[in-house]
Design an enzyme around this catalytic site. Structure first.
Site, PDB file in Angstrom:
ATOM      1  N   ASP A 144       3.442  -3.478  -2.397  1.00 17.42           N
ATOM      2  CA  ASP A 144       4.460  -3.158  -3.414  1.00 17.42           C
ATOM      3  C   ASP A 144       3.852  -2.562  -4.677  1.00 17.42           C
ATOM      4  O   ASP A 144       4.380  -2.745  -5.778  1.00 17.42           O
ATOM      5  CB  ASP A 144       5.288  -4.409  -3.778  1.00 17.42           C
ATOM      6  CG  ASP A 144       5.883  -5.069  -2.553  1.00 17.42           C
ATOM      7  OD1 ASP A 144       6.411  -4.334  -1.710  1.00 17.42           O
ATOM      8  OD2 ASP A 144       5.797  -6.302  -2.442  1.00 17.42           O
TER       9      ASP A 144
ATOM     10  N   LYS B  90       3.167   2.722  -3.808  1.00 11.66           N
ATOM     11  CA  LYS B  90       2.519   3.784  -3.024  1.00 11.66           C
ATOM     12  C   LYS B  90       3.495   4.881  -2.627  1.00 11.66           C
ATOM     13  O   LYS B  90       3.134   6.046  -2.592  1.00 11.66           O
ATOM     14  CB  LYS B  90       1.896   3.205  -1.741  1.00 11.66           C
ATOM     15  CG  LYS B  90       0.846   2.157  -1.983  1.00 11.66           C
ATOM     16  CD  LYS B  90       0.396   1.510  -0.704  1.00 11.66           C
ATOM     17  CE  LYS B  90       1.409   0.640  -0.022  1.00 11.66           C
ATOM     18  NZ  LYS B  90       1.731  -0.626  -0.692  1.00 11.66           N
TER      19      LYS B  90
ATOM     20  N   GLY C 288       8.500  -1.233   2.731  1.00 16.95           N
ATOM     21  CA  GLY C 288       9.652  -0.560   2.144  1.00 16.95           C
ATOM     22  C   GLY C 288       9.150   0.304   1.013  1.00 16.95           C
ATOM     23  O   GLY C 288       8.659  -0.200   0.012  1.00 16.95           O
ATOM     24  N   HIS C 289       9.174   1.595   1.221  1.00 20.45           N
ATOM     25  CA  HIS C 289       8.714   2.512   0.186  1.00 20.45           C
ATOM     26  C   HIS C 289       9.922   3.080  -0.536  1.00 20.45           C
ATOM     27  O   HIS C 289      10.719   3.792   0.055  1.00 20.45           O
ATOM     28  CB  HIS C 289       7.889   3.652   0.805  1.00 20.45           C
ATOM     29  CG  HIS C 289       6.529   3.205   1.212  1.00 20.45           C
ATOM     30  ND1 HIS C 289       5.604   4.054   1.761  1.00 20.45           N
ATOM     31  CD2 HIS C 289       5.934   2.004   1.140  1.00 20.45           C
ATOM     32  CE1 HIS C 289       4.497   3.380   2.008  1.00 20.45           C
ATOM     33  NE2 HIS C 289       4.679   2.138   1.647  1.00 20.45           N
TER      34      HIS C 289
ATOM     35  N   GLN D  17       1.804  -2.098   3.051  1.00 19.60           N
ATOM     36  CA  GLN D  17       1.359  -3.384   2.502  1.00 19.60           C
ATOM     37  C   GLN D  17       0.152  -3.145   1.573  1.00 19.60           C
ATOM     38  O   GLN D  17       0.069  -2.093   0.975  1.00 19.60           O
ATOM     39  CB  GLN D  17       1.022  -4.390   3.612  1.00 19.60           C
ATOM     40  CG  GLN D  17       2.246  -4.901   4.379  1.00 19.60           C
ATOM     41  CD  GLN D  17       2.674  -3.995   5.511  1.00 19.60           C
ATOM     42  OE1 GLN D  17       1.857  -3.549   6.298  1.00 19.60           O
ATOM     43  NE2 GLN D  17       3.955  -3.723   5.611  1.00 19.60           N
TER      44      GLN D  17
HETATM   45  P1  IMP Z   1       4.923  -9.750   8.021  1.00 19.23           P
HETATM   46  O1  IMP Z   1       4.212  -8.472   7.747  1.00 19.23           O
HETATM   47  O2  IMP Z   1       6.417  -9.583   8.077  1.00 19.23           O
HETATM   48  O3  IMP Z   1       4.360 -10.479   9.205  1.00 19.23           O
HETATM   49  O4  IMP Z   1       4.679 -10.727   6.759  1.00 19.23           O
HETATM   50  C1  IMP Z   1       3.395 -11.270   6.467  1.00 19.23           C
HETATM   51  C2  IMP Z   1       3.165 -11.335   4.968  1.00 19.23           C
HETATM   52  O5  IMP Z   1       3.035 -10.012   4.462  1.00 19.23           O
HETATM   53  C3  IMP Z   1       4.304 -11.986   4.168  1.00 19.23           C
HETATM   54  O6  IMP Z   1       3.752 -12.677   3.059  1.00 19.23           O
HETATM   55  C4  IMP Z   1       5.103 -10.787   3.686  1.00 19.23           C
HETATM   56  O7  IMP Z   1       5.824 -11.074   2.504  1.00 19.23           O
HETATM   57  C5  IMP Z   1       3.987  -9.793   3.419  1.00 19.23           C
HETATM   58  N1  IMP Z   1       4.445  -8.400   3.517  1.00 19.23           N
HETATM   59  C6  IMP Z   1       4.715  -7.688   4.624  1.00 19.23           C
HETATM   60  N2  IMP Z   1       5.086  -6.439   4.308  1.00 19.23           N
HETATM   61  C7  IMP Z   1       5.018  -6.344   2.980  1.00 19.23           C
HETATM   62  C8  IMP Z   1       5.233  -5.270   2.059  1.00 19.23           C
HETATM   63  O8  IMP Z   1       5.559  -4.134   2.424  1.00 19.23           O
HETATM   64  N3  IMP Z   1       5.047  -5.567   0.755  1.00 19.23           N
HETATM   65  C9  IMP Z   1       4.650  -6.783   0.318  1.00 19.23           C
HETATM   66  N4  IMP Z   1       4.428  -7.812   1.141  1.00 19.23           N
HETATM   67  C10 IMP Z   1       4.603  -7.588   2.460  1.00 19.23           C
END
Ligand code: IMP
Length: 438
Positions: free
Chosen positions: A19, A22, A46-47, A228
């Site tokens: 977040d 990017k 989510g961009h 991420q």
């Molecule tokens: P998952 O990717 O859904 O398996 O989540 C694993 C961890 O990564 C959790 O703490 C999510 O909140 C975090 N996470 C996954 N995608 C994002 C993102 O795009 N931004 C911020 N945190 C993320």
């Protein structure tokens, strides 16, 4: 590394826990590139990109798609939920974007089925397991199947003969897990529905590694877009509170088939403070009302799940670590304007555990939870920087803050963002970043 702008292919990735903004940065730079590629993750990302009053939230498709004539590629390292991807494609088509002409999807990317989401829900709700606070999109279970060598790839999904056998094995596997937890609801129709979706995706499916390498040989410029952030990397992040993919610069090669020798620079994106969503250690978290004021000012709510993001102070030891892992050439500092209202801005400059300075990022979460951040307080500028586009127009104290971050991290600040719009950004003249983006 060559800095010839005609051949420079770069990686832009998150230097914190995701977040970092990017999407906006990639969108801003991509008019200088021919192709933008996603290399890992799925629709957990989510961009958000704003163009004028229009807000776009892209989850799987790289933001290059918003620029006519650019190629957007979903690489082999990505996990694809075909229903989510089709939704995104349909939404973009409605806005007049000719997605089928601009998008290439890797035939080696893995497929997320509805039962992946179901087993994730079971795991997250189970008292016997650590709840990670995932985005509940089936990302982890899909990567588990990939590593377990029983996953289905997009190429298999399109191959009618191979399809039922692999699918049945996967479905039965998940049914056993669901039954063990007393859950019913493995979706019997998923096969037929996914087949129909696959047919719609078929015209866009390619061997993207070959496509990208051909493009590079032809002198086209490629921008690799991380999802991420580094601290969510499966190897280098705050394990087990991480996502299931390689979010770091190394992942850009495995997730696309572009060799390291064809990549000329790595750009990190970091907020002027820091946030994280979901569980896990967070040494510089601000749990007080100032943290809350940052959440409000920065609109720090997840773009995929809507969850409030945890907010905290810029963490220099963390940034030094992510700079080492990725080899950042330059850092882009986003959301500087969110700090405009603060009289004092603490920056975490070191970690201590049991009164001793820590010089390496602790590997165990139990240690990370015991980290005491050492802060240095900087004076806030308390004047609006919103929309400032020229470094010389920033208040002196904001310049001082940025200079302090640069010194602490050892990475140049090549660009600063002062608002959500494409235009609310400044690239620092003479920076390495300026040379890399050409
Ligand atoms: P998952 O990717 O859904 O398996 O989540 C694993 C961890 O990564 C959790 O703490 C999510 O909140 C975090 N996470 C996954 N995608 C994002 C993102 O795009 N931004 C911020 N945190 C993320």
């Amino acid at each position: 590394m060559g800095l010839n702008s005609h051949n420079s292919n770069i990686i832009v990735l998150g230097a914190q826990w995701g977040d970092e903004g990017k999407g906006k940065i990639v969108d801003l730079f991509c008019d200088r590139f021919d192709t933008v590629v996603r290399y890992q993750g799925g629709n957990n990302a989510g961009h958000t990109v704003y163009i004028g009053p229009q807000k776009y939230v892209l989850k799987l498709i790289p933001s290059g798609i918003l620029r006519p004539g650019k190629l957007a590629v979903i690489g082999n390292g990505v996990v694809i939920d075909p229903a989510a991807l089709m939704d995104e494609i349909d939404g973009l088509q409605k806005l007049g974007i000719d997605v089928t002409k601009q998008l290439a999807i890797s035939n080696r990317a893995q497929v997320i089925f509805p039962f992946h989401r179901l087993v994730e829900k079971i795991s997250e709700a189970s008292k016997d397991r650590v709840a990670i606070g995932t985005t509940a999109r089936g990302i982890g279970p899909a990567y588990e199947d990939k590593a377990g060598r029983r996953g289905m790839r997009i190429a298999d999904l399109l191959e009618a003969d191979a399809f039922p056998a692999i699918y049945e094995q996967l479905r039965k596997d998940k049914q056993r897990i669901a039954a063990a937890f007393g859950v019913e609801g493995i979706d019997e129709d998923a096969l037929e529905r996914t087949k129909l979706l696959a047919e719609r995706l078929r015209p866009m499916v390619r061997d993207t590694a070959t496509l990208l390498n051909e493009q590079i040989r032809a002198g086209k410029r490629v921008l690799l877009e991380g999802a991420q952030g580094t601290m969510l990397d499966i190897d280098h992040g705050t394990y087990p509170f991480v996502t299931s993919s390689s979010t770091t610069a190394g992942g850009a090669c495995t997730g696309t088939g572009i060799p390291p020798t064809s990549i000329h620079g790595v750009i990190g994106v970091a907020k002027a403070y820091i946030t994280r969503v979901g569980g896990g250690p967070f040494p510089s978290e601000a749990l007080d009302e100032i943290g809350e004021s940052i959440r409000k000012a920065g609109n720090e709510f997840g773009s995929v799940t809507g969850r409030p993001r945890r907010c905290g102070w810029f963490d220099a030891p963390l940034l030094r670590y992510t700079a080492m892992i990725n080899g950042f050439d330059s850092l882009i500092v986003t959301k500087l304007d969110v700090l405009d209202h603060l009289a004092t801005i603490p920056v975490c400059v070191a970690y201590e555990i049991d009164g001793k300075r820590v010089t390496e990022m602790p590997a165990r979460q139990e240690q990370l939870l015991r980290v005491k951040p050492v802060y240095e307080d900087l004076p806030g500028w308390q004047t609006s920087t919103r929309g400032v586009k020229d470094f010389s127009e920033l208040p002196d104290l904001a310049k001082r803050y940025l200079g302090f971050l640069e010194k602490q991290t050892g990475v140049e600040t090549g660009c600063v963002s002062t608002g959500p719009e494409r235009t609310e950004t400044m690239v620092i003249a003479g920076s390495r970043l300026e040379k890399l983006i050409g």
